[in-house]
Design a protein around this motif. Structure first.
Motif, PDB file in Angstrom:
ATOM      1  N   VAL A  71       0.842  -1.210   0.000  1.00  0.00           N
ATOM      2  CA  VAL A  71       0.000   0.000   0.000  1.00  0.00           C
ATOM      3  C   VAL A  71       0.870   1.250   0.000  1.00  0.00           C
ATOM      4  O   VAL A  71       0.513   2.269  -0.592  1.00  0.00           O
ATOM      5  N   LEU A  72       2.021   1.176   0.672  1.00  0.00           N
ATOM      6  CA  LEU A  72       2.988   2.277   0.702  1.00  0.00           C
ATOM      7  C   LEU A  72       4.373   1.733   0.388  1.00  0.00           C
ATOM      8  O   LEU A  72       4.726   0.632   0.818  1.00  0.00           O
ATOM      9  N   GLN A  73       5.149   2.531  -0.350  1.00  0.00           N
ATOM     10  CA  GLN A  73       6.488   2.100  -0.715  1.00  0.00           C
ATOM     11  C   GLN A  73       7.481   3.252  -0.577  1.00  0.00           C
ATOM     12  O   GLN A  73       7.290   4.314  -1.164  1.00  0.00           O
ATOM     13  N   GLN A  74       8.504   3.047   0.210  1.00  0.00           N
ATOM     14  CA  GLN A  74       9.667   3.935   0.291  1.00  0.00           C
ATOM     15  C   GLN A  74       9.281   5.416   0.456  1.00  0.00           C
ATOM     16  O   GLN A  74       9.631   6.277  -0.345  1.00  0.00           O
ATOM     17  N   ILE A  75       8.557   5.700   1.536  1.00  0.00           N
ATOM     18  CA  ILE A  75       8.127   7.071   1.817  1.00  0.00           C
ATOM     19  C   ILE A  75       9.171   7.760   2.698  1.00  0.00           C
ATOM     20  O   ILE A  75       9.568   7.233   3.741  1.00  0.00           O
ATOM     21  N   ASP A  76       9.596   8.950   2.271  1.00  0.00           N
ATOM     22  CA  ASP A  76      10.581   9.734   3.027  1.00  0.00           C
ATOM     23  C   ASP A  76      10.135  11.197   3.091  1.00  0.00           C
ATOM     24  O   ASP A  76       9.890  11.808   2.047  1.00  0.00           O
ATOM     25  N   PHE A  77      10.038  11.736   4.291  1.00  0.00           N
ATOM     26  CA  PHE A  77       9.862  13.186   4.448  1.00  0.00           C
ATOM     27  C   PHE A  77       9.998  13.546   5.924  1.00  0.00           C
ATOM     28  O   PHE A  77       9.943  12.684   6.801  1.00  0.00           O
ATOM     29  N   GLU A  78      10.188  14.836   6.190  1.00  0.00           N
ATOM     30  CA  GLU A  78      10.223  15.359   7.552  1.00  0.00           C
ATOM     31  C   GLU A  78       9.251  16.523   7.667  1.00  0.00           C
ATOM     32  O   GLU A  78       8.985  17.211   6.673  1.00  0.00           O
ATOM     33  N   VAL A  79       8.718  16.717   8.863  1.00  0.00           N
ATOM     34  CA  VAL A  79       7.783  17.818   9.112  1.00  0.00           C
ATOM     35  C   VAL A  79       8.335  18.671  10.247  1.00  0.00           C
ATOM     36  O   VAL A  79       8.698  18.144  11.308  1.00  0.00           O
ATOM     37  N   GLU A  80       8.398  19.968  10.009  1.00  0.00           N
ATOM     38  CA  GLU A  80       8.915  20.887  11.027  1.00  0.00           C
ATOM     39  C   GLU A  80       7.847  21.233  12.055  1.00  0.00           C
ATOM     40  O   GLU A  80       6.652  21.309  11.736  1.00  0.00           O
ATOM     41  N   THR A  81       8.286  21.460  13.271  1.00  0.00           N
ATOM     42  CA  THR A  81       7.392  21.850  14.360  1.00  0.00           C
ATOM     43  C   THR A  81       6.615  23.117  13.996  1.00  0.00           C
ATOM     44  O   THR A  81       7.178  24.064  13.444  1.00  0.00           O
ATOM     45  N   ALA A  82       5.304  23.100  14.307  1.00  0.00           N
ATOM     46  CA  ALA A  82       4.396  24.245  14.115  1.00  0.00           C
ATOM     47  C   ALA A  82       4.093  24.555  12.655  1.00  0.00           C
ATOM     48  O   ALA A  82       3.485  25.579  12.353  1.00  0.00           O
ATOM     49  N   SER A  83       4.506  23.687  11.733  1.00  0.00           N
ATOM     50  CA  SER A  83       4.212  23.920  10.316  1.00  0.00           C
ATOM     51  C   SER A  83       2.860  23.301   9.937  1.00  0.00           C
ATOM     52  O   SER A  83       2.240  22.579  10.733  1.00  0.00           O
ATOM     53  N   THR A  84       2.398  23.596   8.724  1.00  0.00           N
ATOM     54  CA  THR A  84       1.155  23.016   8.209  1.00  0.00           C
ATOM     55  C   THR A  84       1.455  22.294   6.900  1.00  0.00           C
ATOM     56  O   THR A  84       2.090  22.857   6.005  1.00  0.00           O
ATOM     57  N   VAL A  85       1.006  21.046   6.794  1.00  0.00           N
ATOM     58  CA  VAL A  85       1.317  20.197   5.644  1.00  0.00           C
ATOM     59  C   VAL A  85       0.046  19.497   5.180  1.00  0.00           C
ATOM     60  O   VAL A  85      -0.726  18.986   5.998  1.00  0.00           O
ATOM     61  N   ALA A  86      -0.174  19.462   3.866  1.00  0.00           N
ATOM     62  CA  ALA A  86      -1.287  18.710   3.290  1.00  0.00           C
ATOM     63  C   ALA A  86      -0.744  17.516   2.519  1.00  0.00           C
ATOM     64  O   ALA A  86       0.266  17.622   1.818  1.00  0.00           O
ATOM     65  N   ILE A  87      -1.416  16.375   2.651  1.00  0.00           N
ATOM     66  CA  ILE A  87      -1.103  15.182   1.866  1.00  0.00           C
ATOM     67  C   ILE A  87      -2.278  14.951   0.930  1.00  0.00           C
ATOM     68  O   ILE A  87      -3.416  14.787   1.378  1.00  0.00           O
ATOM     69  N   VAL A  88      -2.014  14.996  -0.379  1.00  0.00           N
ATOM     70  CA  VAL A  88      -3.086  14.876  -1.370  1.00  0.00           C
ATOM     71  C   VAL A  88      -2.776  13.727  -2.328  1.00  0.00           C
ATOM     72  O   VAL A  88      -1.644  13.259  -2.425  1.00  0.00           O
ATOM     73  N   GLY A  89      -3.824  13.308  -3.042  1.00  0.00           N
ATOM     74  CA  GLY A  89      -3.654  12.235  -4.011  1.00  0.00           C
ATOM     75  C   GLY A  89      -4.982  11.546  -4.250  1.00  0.00           C
ATOM     76  O   GLY A  89      -5.929  11.719  -3.472  1.00  0.00           O
ATOM     77  N   PRO A  90      -5.091  10.751  -5.328  1.00  0.00           N
ATOM     78  CA  PRO A  90      -6.344  10.066  -5.630  1.00  0.00           C
ATOM     79  C   PRO A  90      -6.693   9.021  -4.581  1.00  0.00           C
ATOM     80  O   PRO A  90      -5.826   8.605  -3.791  1.00  0.00           O
ATOM     81  N   SER A  91      -7.946   8.596  -4.552  1.00  0.00           N
ATOM     82  CA  SER A  91      -8.360   7.514  -3.657  1.00  0.00           C
ATOM     83  C   SER A  91      -7.502   6.287  -3.917  1.00  0.00           C
ATOM     84  O   SER A  91      -7.199   5.960  -5.064  1.00  0.00           O
ATOM     85  N   GLY A  92      -7.098   5.625  -2.834  1.00  0.00           N
ATOM     86  CA  GLY A  92      -6.280   4.432  -2.981  1.00  0.00           C
ATOM     87  C   GLY A  92      -4.799   4.702  -3.104  1.00  0.00           C
ATOM     88  O   GLY A  92      -4.007   3.773  -3.305  1.00  0.00           O
ATOM     89  N   SER A  93      -4.396   5.969  -2.958  1.00  0.00           N
ATOM     90  CA  SER A  93      -2.971   6.297  -3.108  1.00  0.00           C
ATOM     91  C   SER A  93      -2.183   6.060  -1.826  1.00  0.00           C
ATOM     92  O   SER A  93      -0.961   6.160  -1.815  1.00  0.00           O
TER      93      SER A  93
END
Length: 230
Positions: free
Chosen positions: A23-45
């Motif tokens: 369902v997920l493959q090789q996901i890499d990212f970091e999120v900074e404190t107090a920031s705002t982030v959106a995760i978007v994509g088609p259904s089933g992504s």
């Protein structure tokens, strides 16, 4: 700025008809404190699956996730629950309020589970922040969808979370109500210094965050800051 969430080489596989389904493959990212982030994509992504892993609701099959300095990989379910209780808030598309409890009682539940002092007073203050000070005695079925979502936001902020995960927070709301809920999420994020990570199909909502992570087929296909000067 400090990092509150670090995702490295994360994958998630489920058994399906006797075969592994990635369902997920090789996901890499970091999120900074107090920031705002959106995760978007088609259904089933894989958006909601990823959100659940980041929040410690489930364990990744591969890779590692560090949430507020805590490595989630090898924690038991009880240990992950303690981390969630300490640092995490949730807002869901379908509100997930307990129907037999009033709005006030729904907000009080997590406070009482933690043994917080003055849980009633704190819950009343939170309801006041979301504009529902006069609706605390109403049950969920007596509230509109927008009011129910505002109760769920008040509940999500009851433990003063370091990070708030929101899964399609406006998915069941009309345009005007969605706008009010969005403003509330961003205002509380700003006032409390809480990191906001949201999954949404609504690109207009996504564009209000500082950064958009796009997913397709269980992978991140782009990760870019939003230009708010346009």
């Amino acid at each position: 700025m400090a990092t509150i969430l670090s995702v490295e080489g994360v994958g998630k596989t489920y058994p399906s008809a006797g075969k592994p389904l990635a369902v997920l493959q090789q996901i890499d990212f970091e999120v900074e404190t107090a920031s705002t982030v959106a995760i978007v994509g088609p259904s089933g992504s894989g958006k909601t699956t990823l959100l659940g892993l980041c929040a410690g609701l489930d364990r990744a099959s591969t890779g590692s996730i560090v949430l507020n300095g805590v490595l989630l990989d090898m924690l038991s379910e009880d240990e992950r629950a303690r981390v969630r209780n300490q640092y995490v808030g949730f807002v869901f598309q379908n509100f997930q309020l307990l129907p037999t409890l009033t709005a006030l009682e729904n907000v009080m539940v997590p406070l009482e589970l933690r043994g917080a002092p003055n849980s009633r007073r704190v819950a009343l203050e939170l309801l006041d922040k979301v504009g529902l000070a006069d609706r605390g005695h109403h049950y969920p079925l007596q509230l509109s969808g927008g009011e129910q979502q505002r109760v769920s936001i008040a509940r999500a902020f009851s433990n003063a979370p370091r990070i708030l995960f929101a899964d399609e927070p406006t998915g069941n709301l009309d345009a005007e109500t969605s706008e009010n809920v969005e403003k509330l999420l961003f205002d509380l994020n700003h006032d409390a210094g809480t990191t906001l990570v949201l999954v949404t199909h609504d690109l207009e909502l996504a564009s209000k965050t500082q950064r958009i992570i796009r997913m397709k087929g269980g992978r991140v296909i782009s990760d870019a800051a939003v230009d708010h000067t346009l």
